[in-house]
Design an enzyme around this catalytic site. Structure first.
Site, PDB file in Angstrom:
ATOM      1  N   THR A  55       0.760  -1.124   0.031  1.00  0.00           N
ATOM      2  CA  THR A  55      -0.011   0.003  -0.033  1.00  0.00           C
ATOM      3  C   THR A  55       0.816   1.217  -0.041  1.00  0.00           C
ATOM      4  OG1 THR A  55      -1.673  -1.346   1.278  1.00  0.00           O
ATOM      5  CG2 THR A  55      -2.132   1.008   1.171  1.00  0.00           C
ATOM      6  N   ALA A  99       2.881   4.236  -2.904  1.00  0.00           N
ATOM      7  CA  ALA A  99       2.508   5.262  -3.856  1.00  0.00           C
ATOM      8  C   ALA A  99       1.657   4.692  -5.070  1.00  0.00           C
ATOM      9  CB  ALA A  99       3.634   6.079  -4.436  1.00  0.00           C
ATOM     10  N   GLY A 110       0.504   1.182  -5.026  1.00  0.00           N
ATOM     11  CA  GLY A 110      -0.618   0.226  -4.858  1.00  0.00           C
ATOM     12  C   GLY A 110      -1.856   1.240  -4.090  1.00  0.00           C
ATOM     13  N   LYS A 129       8.873   0.150 -21.507  1.00  0.00           N
ATOM     14  CA  LYS A 129       8.798   0.804 -20.266  1.00  0.00           C
ATOM     15  C   LYS A 129      10.407   1.064 -19.833  1.00  0.00           C
ATOM     16  CE  LYS A 129       6.817   2.878 -16.920  1.00  0.00           C
ATOM     17  NZ  LYS A 129       6.196   2.298 -15.910  1.00  0.00           N
ATOM     18  N   ASN A 189      16.063   6.450 -14.985  1.00  0.00           N
ATOM     19  CA  ASN A 189      16.229   6.244 -13.323  1.00  0.00           C
ATOM     20  C   ASN A 189      17.834   6.170 -13.163  1.00  0.00           C
ATOM     21  OD1 ASN A 189      13.770   5.536 -11.616  1.00  0.00           O
ATOM     22  ND2 ASN A 189      13.355   4.625 -13.569  1.00  0.00           N
TER      23      ASN A 189
END
Lengths: 316, 316
Positions: free
Chosen positions: A18, A20, A22, A194, A202
């Site tokens: 849970t 950013a 999810g 992606k 990144n």
């Protein structure tokens, strides 16, 4: 030999992780009327007490009370388990999933990288594996508190083409929550596409201490990004997923038009969290090597990231 | 067609660049009894007033008074002009040399990198060009104040083999000052061999913020250094200078046994001075490209260094 997909029209969801990502998608599915359970670890007590808070251009929400569980709790069976952990947690993923996966459970993997679905399929032959690529700019700013900044679209594809029929009810569940979801023709191609963004932006954000606008706006950093993207394109083609003509140009153009953005790996590095090097760099390098391709520029930045990541966390 | 080398038995020297390198070797030549003039810029006034100070395991020295000149002063003609500026100054090198070079003047280039001698030969056809590779650990710690820490040997070779006869009196002049100098069989091979150390360890020291002992002691950083050295070896071979078998292993073993050492590029970066990227990275990349070789790992770190160097000096 066909396999009839189980395709619940109103699927229920368990969100594993849970954070950013999810927290955001789980909230949108809740808003859309779905049955959603969340699994949290560090934020569990806060979410139980204060609920799950999402600040978003789609509307601010506080879900309180919300069905939130520790990973060892008995959790009601869901049709779909959404994997929204960072890949740096994948060493414990199978253990976390074991109580959640039953015959026909849909595993929807939203992680960045390569080969996650292969590993899920090997570990959970009774599950149906889907993958999703998320275009989302969202940060966790505190326990159970997520700020959604921009974007949010999801592309979905089955790991096994025979499961393509599972996509439609999921797309509907996302759409009901205001999320544009679409079926993609190939999961592997979507993963490589992606990576064509993630591998340069990144990595370079950490190595050069710069955000996307600084990188794309500098001719040398941009050339370096292009070199890395070129190697991704070469590897993708060798692995049977050639990029369409013009894809790289479009990717760079879109990045140029993006709001200045700190890639997640840069935020992780600054917060001294583990970097997602294994699935974002090592697995693509490994898959390319299996097809006889070396990716020397990517290998170079992967080794730099490994060195810096280790030192960054050692001196914490 | 032979060319009779002018070979003064006791050559006089002008040292262009009185820094950690030029100041040290000029001092040793003075100690050996040679006639030595120094050209200084920022430290000129201090050296005129207080002399040139060298702290060294070979004996501490203060040369006062010392023959030191500004670059626009009329300077007595010397047999040998020693080029001891950083290559970041090479855009003004021809202008600085013009008043110093006469028919038969020996130009001894002690810079790191590639193609410096080709450029000197093109600009000064009346000069005799020699190159030297220095194994020296020496720092300038203040104006006119140099601390020699370790090493000091010099390898010398002519740019044009017909000038090999010039080496002997220079070797004798260095030897008289306590410096072990030796004639090398090939200048180009010596340059490439030096690059096999400089390219990995200078670049990575900046990019990873680490000194040689930290790099060589870490398995991932060492592997990365080996990848870069491998590309240097490939380029050297393509350019007609193959490394002997075992050279790379010996190089790494020697680095492992070295005293922990901050490569000069790391010191330059920390002091926000310009980095020697052009001659240490771009020229080798260019020479390899002329032979049809791409060096993707080296190109990757060169671009990173260019980006960081520019930002480092912009925010000074």
């Amino acid at each position: 030999m066909t396999q009839t997909p189980v395709s619940p029209t109103r699927p229920s969801f368990t969100i594993l992780g849970t954070g950013a990502l999810g927290g955001f998608y789980g909230s949108r599915l809740l808003v859309g009327g779905a049955d959603v359970r969340f699994i949290a670890r560090s934020d569990l007590a806060v979410i139980r007490r204060d609920g799950l808070r999402i600040d978003s251009p789609l509307g601010d929400r506080v879900h309180c009370p919300v069905a939130v569980y520790a990973d060892r709790d008995p959790i009601p069976r869901s049709d779909v388990v959404v994997i929204a952990l960072k890949t740096t947690e994948n060493h414990r993923l199978a253990e976390l999933l074991r109580p959640l996966v039953h015959q026909g459970t849909i595993l929807l993997n939203l992680q960045n990288g390569l080969t996650m679905e292969e590993e899920l399929a090997a570990a959970f032959p009774m599950a149906r594996i889907l993958g999703g690529v998320c275009f989302l700019c969202s940060n966790k700013v505190g326990p159970g508190h997520i700020v959604h900044l921009d974007y949010g679209a999801v592309g979905l594809a089955p790991f096994d083409e025979r499961d393509r029929g599972l996509l439609e009810p999921l797309i509907a569940a996302f759409a009901a929550g205001g999320i544009k979801a679409e079926a993609l023709p190939s999961l592997q191609l979507a993963r490589w596409r992606k990576l064509a963004w993630n591998i340069p932006f990144n990595g370079l954000s950490v190595l050069l201490g710069a955000d996307t606008d600084e990188l794309i706006g500098d001719p040398v950093a941009r050339r370096l990004a292009e070199r890395l993207i070129g190697e991704v394109a070469e590897a993708a083609a060798a692995c049977g997923c050639p990029f369409a003509e013009g894809f790289v140009t479009t990717l760079l153009d879109q990045t140029e038009k993006m709001t200045p953005y700190a890639p997640s790996m840069h935020l992780d590095y600054l917060a001294k969290r583990a970097l997602e090097i294994e699935y974002m760099y090592r697995r693509p390098l490994r898959e390319a090597a299996r097809k006889g391709r070396e990716l020397p520029a990517i290998a170079t930045i992967a080794d730099q990231l490994t060195y810096l990541d280790r030192r960054n966390r050692a001196t914490d």
